[in-house]
Design a protein around this motif. Structure first.
Motif, short mmCIF file in Angstrom:
data_model
loop_
_atom_site.label_atom_id
_atom_site.label_comp_id
_atom_site.label_asym_id
_atom_site.label_seq_id
_atom_site.Cartn_x
_atom_site.Cartn_y
_atom_site.Cartn_z
N THR A 345 18.46 -5.84 13.21
CA THR A 345 18.49 -4.60 12.43
C THR A 345 17.33 -3.73 12.91
O THR A 345 16.21 -4.25 13.03
CB THR A 345 18.31 -4.91 10.92
N PRO A 346 17.58 -2.45 13.19
CA PRO A 346 16.47 -1.62 13.69
C PRO A 346 15.30 -1.58 12.71
O PRO A 346 15.51 -1.61 11.50
CB PRO A 346 17.10 -0.22 13.83
N GLY A 347 14.09 -1.51 13.25
CA GLY A 347 12.91 -1.38 12.38
C GLY A 347 12.16 -2.69 12.18
O GLY A 347 12.61 -3.75 12.60
N TRP A 349 10.80 -5.34 9.50
CA TRP A 349 11.13 -5.76 8.14
C TRP A 349 10.11 -6.72 7.54
O TRP A 349 10.34 -7.31 6.48
CB TRP A 349 12.54 -6.38 8.13
N THR A 362 12.05 -1.40 -0.19
CA THR A 362 12.67 -1.77 1.08
C THR A 362 12.44 -0.72 2.17
O THR A 362 12.48 -1.05 3.36
CB THR A 362 14.19 -1.93 0.91
N LEU A 364 14.60 1.71 2.35
CA LEU A 364 15.94 2.30 2.51
C LEU A 364 15.96 3.66 1.82
O LEU A 364 15.41 3.82 0.73
CB LEU A 364 17.00 1.39 1.87
N SER A 365 16.63 4.63 2.46
CA SER A 365 16.69 5.97 1.86
C SER A 365 17.73 6.00 0.74
O SER A 365 18.58 5.09 0.65
CB SER A 365 17.09 6.99 2.93
N MET A 368 21.16 5.68 2.12
CA MET A 368 21.51 4.29 2.51
C MET A 368 21.82 3.46 1.27
O MET A 368 22.75 2.63 1.28
CB MET A 368 20.35 3.64 3.28
N ILE A 403 22.89 -4.08 5.16
CA ILE A 403 21.75 -3.21 5.46
C ILE A 403 21.82 -2.79 6.93
O ILE A 403 21.64 -1.62 7.28
CB ILE A 403 20.41 -3.90 5.13
N LYS A 404 22.11 -3.76 7.79
CA LYS A 404 22.20 -3.42 9.21
C LYS A 404 23.27 -2.33 9.44
O LYS A 404 23.06 -1.37 10.18
CB LYS A 404 22.54 -4.67 10.02
N GLN A 405 24.40 -2.49 8.77
CA GLN A 405 25.48 -1.50 8.98
C GLN A 405 25.11 -0.12 8.46
O GLN A 405 25.39 0.88 9.12
CB GLN A 405 26.77 -2.01 8.34
N PHE A 407 22.25 1.14 8.31
CA PHE A 407 21.28 1.68 9.25
C PHE A 407 21.96 2.30 10.45
O PHE A 407 21.54 3.33 10.95
CB PHE A 407 20.30 0.58 9.71
#
Ligand code: PLP
Length: 410
Positions: A345-347, A349, A362, A364-365, A368, A403-405, A407
């Motif tokens: 997953t980008p970023g 964590w 997290t 996450l926006s 998201m 979460i990966k998706q 993103f």
């Protein structure tokens, strides 16, 4: 169109409670709730602590009489000891006014009403972000609210410089500063001991009034003494180790999370008064406020806490229960972080693992978060706050790949 009775506007429902209702109504079999600030076990079920189960079995309480206005004296003394430890409690001796309250929310509310009327601060400083109810509670007192920066999103850590410089510029003697004692809600990041020392120096120098919100004692590290460190440190420094005229401090204590007694509404206020003053007037005023609001606090939950804390064997079990809860949360942090990394997953964590307590900010926006809800039936607050308790080995993988998706899509 029908006019509103008394012209009252409809206030929006509390975000968390609104989302919980949405989650309950969602029929999807893989839905996941990361909303509520309530512990869940590895099966996603509410958990009655073994110490609480045993205390209830021993209680066989068919006493439904009123407690006194200040609550159960035995409970209040044990709550005091839990907060300050035995050495400091003895030292505080006659410098403290404590009463039982209707949970942590009730304690925060009573403190706000009491201070607004009697300390009359020019403003109250609230962390940004914080537990949403701090705003709601203090907004009702009429004391002007000021945010102080608490969180730095880039580094995902406490914004100590921002916090100190805002308080340095704006705070004046007798102003109130709300501090969360540990396991900060919603960010999951706490100050280090050396950072607390810097805040303490400023509070002391500027003669500010600190309210410690203590809702997670034992929940952060698994050790109630470690989690009360900052309260004891400030109390020692402000009350005993300095010659300055400190206006005092207080603690709003909740037993909801650390005893799993959410619905029983167990809490306490401890008002530490400067050494040269008597707390008797303050105590009588707290009782007057309590009498006018609810007359007597609830009996059952306080009896459970009292039974546990007064018995060595049950107290040992309770401490094991704290370790069970805090270590499951830590394990889930580790698993989610690992899954996100393994799925590329980008970023970065690592913050999920390094944060502490029930919640994770997290990163996450809001967009998201909305995607997670509508597409994957995973619910968390729009701020990106996730309650780690909602994770278990059965759903962590699903949450990580969702979460990966999001993103990849947003
Ligand atoms: N303070 C903080 C920081 C909290 O997170 C909470 C609950 O989520 C409370 C106080 C109040 O909890 P309660 O009223 O359930 O004891």
């Amino acid at each position: 169109m029908c006019e509103q009775y008394l012209d009252l506007p409809i206030t929006p429902v509390d975000t968390a409670f609104g989302l919980m209702a949405e989650y309950d109504a969602d029929p999807h079999p893989s839905k996941v709730s990361l909303i509520a600030g309530a512990y869940r076990d590895e099966n996603g079920s509410p958990w009655v602590l073994p110490s609480v189960q045993e205390a209830k079995a021993r209680l066989k309480d068919d006493n439904h009489e009123y407690l006194g206005i200040a609550g159960s004296p035995a409970f209040v003394n044990l709550a005091l000891l839990l907060t300050f430890g035995s050495k400091l409690t003895t030292k505080l001796n006659k410098n403290i006014a404590s009463i039982q309250t209707v949970s942590g929310t009730g304690a925060n509310h009573m403190v706000a009403v009491f201070l607004a009327r009697h300390l009359r601060p020019a403003r109250v400083f609230i962390p940004e972000p914080t537990w949403i109810n701090h705003q709601t509670i203090w907004a009702q007192t009429g004391v002007p609210l000021e945010d102080y920066p608490y969180y730095e999103p880039q580094s995902r850590s406490v914004d100590l410089d921002g916090m100190l410089s805002l308080l340095e510029d704006k705070a004046e003697a007798n102003d109130v500063v709300i501090l969360q004692a540990c396991a900060h809600n919603p960010t999951g990041v706490d100050l280090s001991r050396s950072q607390w020392a810097q805040v303490m120096e400023l509070v002391l120098r500027k003669k500010l009034y600190v309210v410690f919100d203590s809702a997670y004692q034992g929940f952060a590290t698994g050790d109630p003494d470690t989690d009360a460190w900052v309260i004891r440190y400030f109390t020692e420094e402000l009350l005993f180790d300095s010659d300055s005229e400190c206006p005092g401090l207080c603690v709003a204590q909740s037993f909801s999370k650390n005893f799993g007694l959410y619905g029983e509404r167990v809490g306490a206020i401890h008002l530490v008064v400067p050494r040269h003053l008597s707390p008797q007037g303050a105590l009588s005023e707290l009782k007057t406020l309590a009498r006018a609001e609810y007359s007597n606090p609830p009996r059952f939950g306080a009896r459970i806490v009292e039974t546990i804390l007064a018995n060595d064997e049950l107290k040992r079990q309770w401490k094991r229960d704290l370790v069970t809860m805090s270590s499951r949360i830590k394990a889930m942090r580790r698993i989610l972080c690992k899954q996100l990394e393994e799925q590329n997953t980008p970023g970065d964590w690592s913050h999920i693992e390094s944060q502490i307590g029930m919640f994770s900010y997290t990163g996450l926006s809001a967009m998201m978060v909305a995607r997670l809800r509508t597409q994957f039936h995973i619910y968390l607050l729009p701020s990106g706050r996730a309650s780690i308790c909602g994770l278990n080995v059965g759903n962590a993988d699903y949450v990580a790949s969702a979460i990966k998706q999001v993103f990849g899509e947003v």
